[in-house]
Design a protein around this motif. Sequence first.
Motif, PDB file in Angstrom:
ATOM      1  N   PRO A  13       7.137  11.978   8.932  1.00  0.00           N
ATOM      2  CA  PRO A  13       6.094  13.027   7.927  1.00  0.00           C
ATOM      3  C   PRO A  13       4.468  12.062   7.940  1.00  0.00           C
ATOM      4  N   LEU A  14       4.728  10.474   8.216  1.00  0.00           N
ATOM      5  CA  LEU A  14       3.208   9.576   8.635  1.00  0.00           C
ATOM      6  C   LEU A  14       2.671  10.103   9.622  1.00  0.00           C
ATOM      7  N   ALA A  15       3.572  11.259  10.727  1.00  0.00           N
ATOM      8  CA  ALA A  15       2.724  11.081  11.828  1.00  0.00           C
ATOM      9  C   ALA A  15       1.583  12.181  12.062  1.00  0.00           C
ATOM     10  N   TRP A  16       2.459  13.268  10.345  1.00  0.00           N
ATOM     11  CA  TRP A  16       1.376  14.059  10.726  1.00  0.00           C
ATOM     12  C   TRP A  16      -0.066  14.049   8.924  1.00  0.00           C
ATOM     13  N   VAL A  17      -0.064  12.841   8.431  1.00  0.00           N
ATOM     14  CA  VAL A  17      -1.184  12.628   8.122  1.00  0.00           C
ATOM     15  C   VAL A  17      -2.584  12.394   8.119  1.00  0.00           C
ATOM     16  N   ALA A  18      -3.658  12.643   8.253  1.00  0.00           N
ATOM     17  CA  ALA A  18      -4.845  12.837   8.585  1.00  0.00           C
ATOM     18  C   ALA A  18      -5.733  12.404   8.583  1.00  0.00           C
ATOM     19  N   GLY A  19      -6.485  12.366   8.800  1.00  0.00           N
ATOM     20  CA  GLY A  19      -8.449  12.220   8.654  1.00  0.00           C
ATOM     21  C   GLY A  19      -8.033  11.395   7.374  1.00  0.00           C
ATOM     22  N   THR A  20      -8.611  11.947   6.136  1.00  0.00           N
ATOM     23  CA  THR A  20      -8.773  10.631   4.720  1.00  0.00           C
ATOM     24  C   THR A  20      -7.686  10.852   3.626  1.00  0.00           C
ATOM     25  N   SER A  21      -6.057  11.892   5.051  1.00  0.00           N
ATOM     26  CA  SER A  21      -5.249  11.740   3.894  1.00  0.00           C
ATOM     27  C   SER A  21      -4.371  10.012   3.646  1.00  0.00           C
ATOM     28  N   SER A  22      -3.743   9.493   2.854  1.00  0.00           N
ATOM     29  CA  SER A  22      -2.735   8.598   2.775  1.00  0.00           C
ATOM     30  C   SER A  22      -1.752   8.957   2.150  1.00  0.00           C
ATOM     31  N   VAL A  23      -0.510   8.028   1.672  1.00  0.00           N
ATOM     32  CA  VAL A  23       0.518   8.372   1.993  1.00  0.00           C
ATOM     33  C   VAL A  23       1.220   6.567   1.873  1.00  0.00           C
ATOM     34  N   VAL A  24       1.943   7.318   0.684  1.00  0.00           N
ATOM     35  CA  VAL A  24       3.183   5.393   0.704  1.00  0.00           C
ATOM     36  C   VAL A  24       4.653   6.372   0.325  1.00  0.00           C
ATOM     37  N   TYR A  25       5.590   5.051   0.646  1.00  0.00           N
ATOM     38  CA  TYR A  25       7.196   5.851   0.792  1.00  0.00           C
ATOM     39  C   TYR A  25       7.838   4.898   0.730  1.00  0.00           C
ATOM     40  N   PHE A  26       7.572   4.512  -1.180  1.00  0.00           N
ATOM     41  CA  PHE A  26       8.693   4.021  -1.807  1.00  0.00           C
ATOM     42  C   PHE A  26      10.443   4.155  -1.476  1.00  0.00           C
ATOM     43  N   GLU A  27      10.528   2.273  -1.056  1.00  0.00           N
ATOM     44  CA  GLU A  27      11.919   2.643  -1.035  1.00  0.00           C
ATOM     45  C   GLU A  27      12.511   1.741  -2.170  1.00  0.00           C
TER      46      GLU A  27
END
Lengths: 323, 323
Positions: A276-290
């Motif tokens: 899913p990180l591959a699809w985070v474009a432009g100014t978007s951001s993401v964190v996957y927590f384990e």
Amino acid sequence: MNRALVRLLQKREPELREREIAYRITGVATRRLGLLADANGMDLSSLGNVHIPASQTFKSPANVREWLREAHADVLFEATSLDPHTGQPAIDHIRAALEMGAHAITANKGPIVHAYDELRSLAAAKGRRFLFESTVMDGAPIFSLFRDSLPAVHLRGFRGILNSTTNVILSSMEAGLNFEQALRRAQEVGVAETDPRHDIDGWDATVKVAALVTVLMGVPIRLEQIEREGIGKLTGEVVRAARAAEKPYKLVCHAKRTSQGVAASVAPEQLPLSDPLAWVAGTSSVVYFETDIFPGLAITETNPGVETTAYGMLADFIRAAAG
Amino acid sequence: MNRALVRLLQKREPELREREIAYRITGVATRRLGLLADANGMDLSSLGNVHIPASQTFKSPANVREWLREAHADVLFEATSLDPHTGQPAIDHIRAALEMGAHAITANKGPIVHAYDELRSLAAAKGRRFLFESTVMDGAPIFSLFRDSLPAVHLRGFRGILNSTTNVILSSMEAGLNFEQALRRAQEVGVAETDPRHDIDGWDATVKVAALVTVLMGVPIRLEQIEREGIGKLTGEVVRAARAAEKPYKLVCHAKRTSQGVAASVAPEQLPLSDPLAWVAGTSSVVYFETDIFPGLAITETNPGVETTAYGMLADFIRAAAG
């Protein structure tokens, strides 16, 4: 950002009233205006345009402590620029506010990396809050999520994309620009700072990783303990070839608990499209927590608006005022 | 699920102690055991295996109110199965608990759809909590996120994938199974219920949408106001052709504020691969929230474990006990 905060405070008057929170602005400090204070409240309805009404005359204290005292400050909003290596002058501002009995709310992640334990202890001793939701992911709820919504959960690690500037540059390079053009584009749209090295070289992301590790994993980590590589070596051709091969480059942050503490890194990485990180474009951001309960719990923020960082400070203000 | 909760309560003793929360189990109600109570506490260390120690003799109250009274209940954990059309018997259980001055924590979304306002008002009148984090996305923090971490934010709408069974079935069909085989597989791995119609026909997702709309958007919506279409008409061929065309099927939930209230739907939809929802596979789930501050704030839960639903109830318990 402080202008955005003043505007947002004005816009959210009804919600604040509903919570029985009243406020007045009794001090302003900017590079241009210097230190201004008036404990009776400043009529800054036009501060949104950074015009101080000529009819108003304010006191001009000599230093920050005097300024906080003149302002009778209950809350300090700290929004100086990041110095990743020292956390100053933000640390001094926050320390001064807490010592004088004011809550301290910051959008600057330096103090978390360089003085978290000290400032947290000081806040506790003074019965005040030290809050910093705006420091990572523009005010999206990360710290409050773990503090208020995930009791008794243990964080094992995380991975994510946390720097907008590099993500925008990589997207532009995929679209055909070379590095310099992509950087200029990012500066034109106001994402990249005039001096973009903190972003390009991975410092901004590294400081965010350090902040998350320190606060959420309870492990104070130094910046030099985090492996860091920026995107400066990537050319447009390399980035476009990677995208064409369906393995696009992203500047990826990692942190994982180990027997020795926490291993963490920031580096460009080629990701498969199934990630899913591959699809985070432009100014978007993401964190996957384990976590021990949730193997993968992610917060994604797509296309943050101009108000999101100010919102993080507003939310912290509401939390502080609620006690 | 209640066994998982008892195990989790035992495992999290240190975290509960740290928060100065002590508990004892004073009542148990299951289809097999009936109603059992002992206000002095029940030694259910082996309840994890649903063996009630033969040496213990408990009172067997005649009905739920008598049971709660015998148990001197401070908190009720309600985990009956969903009746999407009435919300019963969960509503009666929760009402009884609140009326008797106990907090009510439920993993059953029926009561939210059919009696949210009544139960919330009752809880407020009694100074008790009515909490339900486990009803949507298995205990991932959704309701608490908006309640505790996003003050003064207005939710405009959301879209997401909220039903695991249909998502697992669609994934299996993409991998080559026909509908019946895929359903059987989902039942074998314990995702689908023996009677899977609630899932297949979209009822489960519809009730979740109604719960989110009712609580987070403040609009009590009836199930018949939500457009609903299940996945029963999709064949393996159709699902595989869609995936081959890079437009896979997902059972997608939508809700959006309109001038009339809220428009909401649950239906199979073909998504482009650029849509993050297209990549949510198996038992994972996701909701993208559109708010006035955050244009796209998403919570993703990948591969939830067996403890996640129990965790939602534990987290609610900690919130209730913290007061």
